[in-house]
Enzyme design. Structure first.
Site, PDB file in Angstrom:
ATOM      1  N   ASP A  57      12.054 -12.168  -3.719  1.00 54.39           N
ATOM      2  CA  ASP A  57      12.585 -12.286  -2.138  1.00 54.39           C
ATOM      3  C   ASP A  57      13.980 -10.799  -1.936  1.00 54.39           C
ATOM      4  O   ASP A  57      14.793 -11.035  -3.451  1.00 54.39           O
ATOM      5  CB  ASP A  57      13.503 -12.979  -2.123  1.00 54.39           C
ATOM      6  N   ARG A  71      -7.480   8.295  17.118  1.00 54.18           N
ATOM      7  CA  ARG A  71      -6.118   8.011  16.401  1.00 54.18           C
ATOM      8  C   ARG A  71      -5.903   8.991  15.211  1.00 54.18           C
ATOM      9  O   ARG A  71      -6.984   9.529  14.891  1.00 54.18           O
ATOM     10  CB  ARG A  71      -6.254   6.687  15.135  1.00 54.18           C
ATOM     11  N   THR A 125       2.338 -10.496  -0.342  1.00 51.88           N
ATOM     12  CA  THR A 125       1.018  -8.860   0.502  1.00 51.88           C
ATOM     13  C   THR A 125       0.927  -8.460  -0.268  1.00 51.88           C
ATOM     14  O   THR A 125      -0.356  -7.429  -0.602  1.00 51.88           O
ATOM     15  CB  THR A 125       1.555  -9.141   2.661  1.00 51.88           C
ATOM     16  N   LYS A 181      11.112  -3.426  14.301  1.00 50.86           N
ATOM     17  CA  LYS A 181      11.118  -1.720  14.067  1.00 50.86           C
ATOM     18  C   LYS A 181      12.132  -1.124  14.483  1.00 50.86           C
ATOM     19  O   LYS A 181      12.500  -0.100  13.981  1.00 50.86           O
ATOM     20  CB  LYS A 181       9.510  -1.364  13.167  1.00 50.86           C
ATOM     21  N   ASP A 200      -5.342  -2.674  21.885  1.00 49.42           N
ATOM     22  CA  ASP A 200      -5.552  -1.036  21.724  1.00 49.42           C
ATOM     23  C   ASP A 200      -5.007  -0.337  22.382  1.00 49.42           C
ATOM     24  O   ASP A 200      -5.927   0.171  23.375  1.00 49.42           O
ATOM     25  CB  ASP A 200      -6.942  -0.809  21.301  1.00 49.42           C
ATOM     26  N   TYR A 222       0.741  -1.360   0.145  1.00 47.33           N
ATOM     27  CA  TYR A 222      -0.188   0.323  -0.608  1.00 47.33           C
ATOM     28  C   TYR A 222       0.816   1.378  -0.061  1.00 47.33           C
ATOM     29  O   TYR A 222       1.157   2.147  -1.230  1.00 47.33           O
ATOM     30  CB  TYR A 222      -0.898  -0.534   1.232  1.00 47.33           C
ATOM     31  N   PHE A 237     -15.026  -1.851  17.758  1.00 48.88           N
ATOM     32  CA  PHE A 237     -14.151  -2.563  18.702  1.00 48.88           C
ATOM     33  C   PHE A 237     -13.769  -1.837  20.797  1.00 48.88           C
ATOM     34  O   PHE A 237     -13.123  -0.914  20.565  1.00 48.88           O
ATOM     35  CB  PHE A 237     -12.262  -2.728  19.392  1.00 48.88           C
ATOM     36  N   TYR A 257       5.641  -6.703  16.937  1.00 52.76           N
ATOM     37  CA  TYR A 257       6.184  -6.694  14.968  1.00 52.76           C
ATOM     38  C   TYR A 257       6.946  -4.697  15.631  1.00 52.76           C
ATOM     39  O   TYR A 257       7.898  -4.144  15.127  1.00 52.76           O
ATOM     40  CB  TYR A 257       5.035  -5.999  14.698  1.00 52.76           C
ATOM     41  N   PHE A 312     -18.010  -3.483  13.681  1.00 53.85           N
ATOM     42  CA  PHE A 312     -18.209  -3.917  14.807  1.00 53.85           C
ATOM     43  C   PHE A 312     -17.181  -2.582  15.622  1.00 53.85           C
ATOM     44  O   PHE A 312     -15.650  -2.181  14.781  1.00 53.85           O
ATOM     45  CB  PHE A 312     -17.894  -5.332  15.186  1.00 53.85           C
TER      46      PHE A 312
END
Ligand code: UDP
Length: 332
Positions: free
Chosen positions: A57, A222, A41, A148, A285, A17, A209, A144, A207
């Site tokens: 790769d 956010r 992805t 980073k 979250d 993206y 959350f 994750y 939904f």
């Protein structure tokens, strides 16, 4: 090597993206772009037609690309699902940290000293206060974010010892679309594309959350940043990187919006009622994440142009609705 339009640049993960939007903008600005992506992805169709595309790769493909007069590397290729990183951390430490370390060694060997690294607000974890500045403690709450953050330590030492000129960009909630390129993942977990899928009729409802967070309406807040504005920051970073220096910048709009405000904006833009239902909180979250991008504004001269929520949703909606049209056309 100086970076100017016409220079050859490598974009790893340029079918994803953010990577594909950056590759598109680099092509538009006259750079010679090579994209490496294994399409695990990413989408082949998102790679700009002007770019050279190498499927495979990163580490296998990079040596010959770097040897071809490469002036800079934009490194997007990474594993980026928080939940998956908790379940299979090995995939994240190898896929993110080990791969980046080896890529940095390939850059050294080839004499390529200009890097822009795609990083994340997940480096900070749960903040004590907002807006979040680059000086605040980095306490990632999942592997994750930890991968980073670890890469930043590597980059800092490589800059000091080997003369690498690098910038890490810590994105907050990236959204929106640029022309034909937008969020189009096989497995979607992000709020705006999911809400727009309801408006498209692909889902019955969204939904929410959790509505018991310590925020005005109880839903999480956010900071949404337009993907096209992010692309500008990458270019500004690459063209101002200096050998021996590693800079870190947060990228957000500086404004926070609750999940309910996002859904309301999607209702306004799409004209669809978008049914919503409150569901339990999602693990991990934080209630509120808002960036201070003051450093990027001051040091890079970054000026976000499209990062008001209405424009973000409008652009995402144009893209999503176009996807529906394209799928429909393909079926006929
Ligand atoms: N969210 C939600 N419903 C969804 C997807 C996300 O309520 O179906 C919430 C999520 O809990 C978070 C916000 O929307 O508070 C943004 O989530 P997203 O996954 O887009 O980005 P994140 O902030 O996790 O990087």
């Amino acid at each position: 090597m100086t970076l100017t339009p016409g220079s050859h640049v490598l974009v790893t993960g340029g079918a994803g993206y953010v990577g594909s939007v950056c590759a598109t903008v680099l092509c538009e600005q006259g750079y010679r772009v090579t994209v490496i992506d294994d399409l695990s992805t990413g989408n082949r169709a998102a790679v700009p037609s002007e770019a050279t595309f190498v499927e495979g790769d990163v580490l296998d493909a990079a040596p010959s690309v770097l040897a071809d007069d490469c002036a800079a590397v934009f490194h997007f290729a990474a594993k980026s699902l928080v939940g998956e990183s908790v379940e299979t951390p090995a995939k994240y430490w190898h896929g993110n940290v080990v791969t980046t370390l080896q890529l940095l060694d390939l850059m050294r060997a080839a004499g390529v000293d200009n890097l822009v690294f795609s990083s994340t607000a997940a480096c900070y974890g749960e903040p004590e206060t907002v807006p979040i500045t680059e000086e605040m403690p980095t306490r990632p709450t999942n592997p994750y974010g930890a991968t980073k953050l670890s890469i930043d330590a590597i980059i800092t030492s490589y800059a000091a010892a080997y003369g690498l000129g690098a910038t890490s960009l810590r994105y907050f909630n990236v959204a929106g679309a640029y022309g034909e390129v937008g969020e189009n993942r096989a497995v979607e977990t992000h709020l705006i594309p999911l809400v727009l899928q309801v408006a498209m009729g692909f889902r019955e409802k969204i939904f929410i959350f959790g509505d018991d967070f310590p925020t005005a309406d109880g839903t999480c807040i956010r900071d949404y940043i337009h993907v096209r504005d992010l692309a500008d920051a990458h270019l500004l970073a690459a063209t101002s990187n200096e050998p021996g220096t590693h800079r870190i910048f947060n990228l957000g709009s500086g404004d926070g919006f609750s999940v309910r405000q996002v859904i309301d904006t999607c209702r306004e833009v799409t004209g669809h009622p978008i049914p919503a239902e409150v569901a339990p909180r999602r693990a991990g979250d934080p209630a509120t994440l808002i960036a201070s991008s003051a450093r990027a504004v001051a040091d890079l001269g970054w000026r976000p142009q499209r990062s008001d929520l209405h424009t973000i949703v409008q652009d995402a909606w144009s893209f999503t609705a176009g996807l529906g049209d394209r799928a429909h056309a393909a079926r006929r």
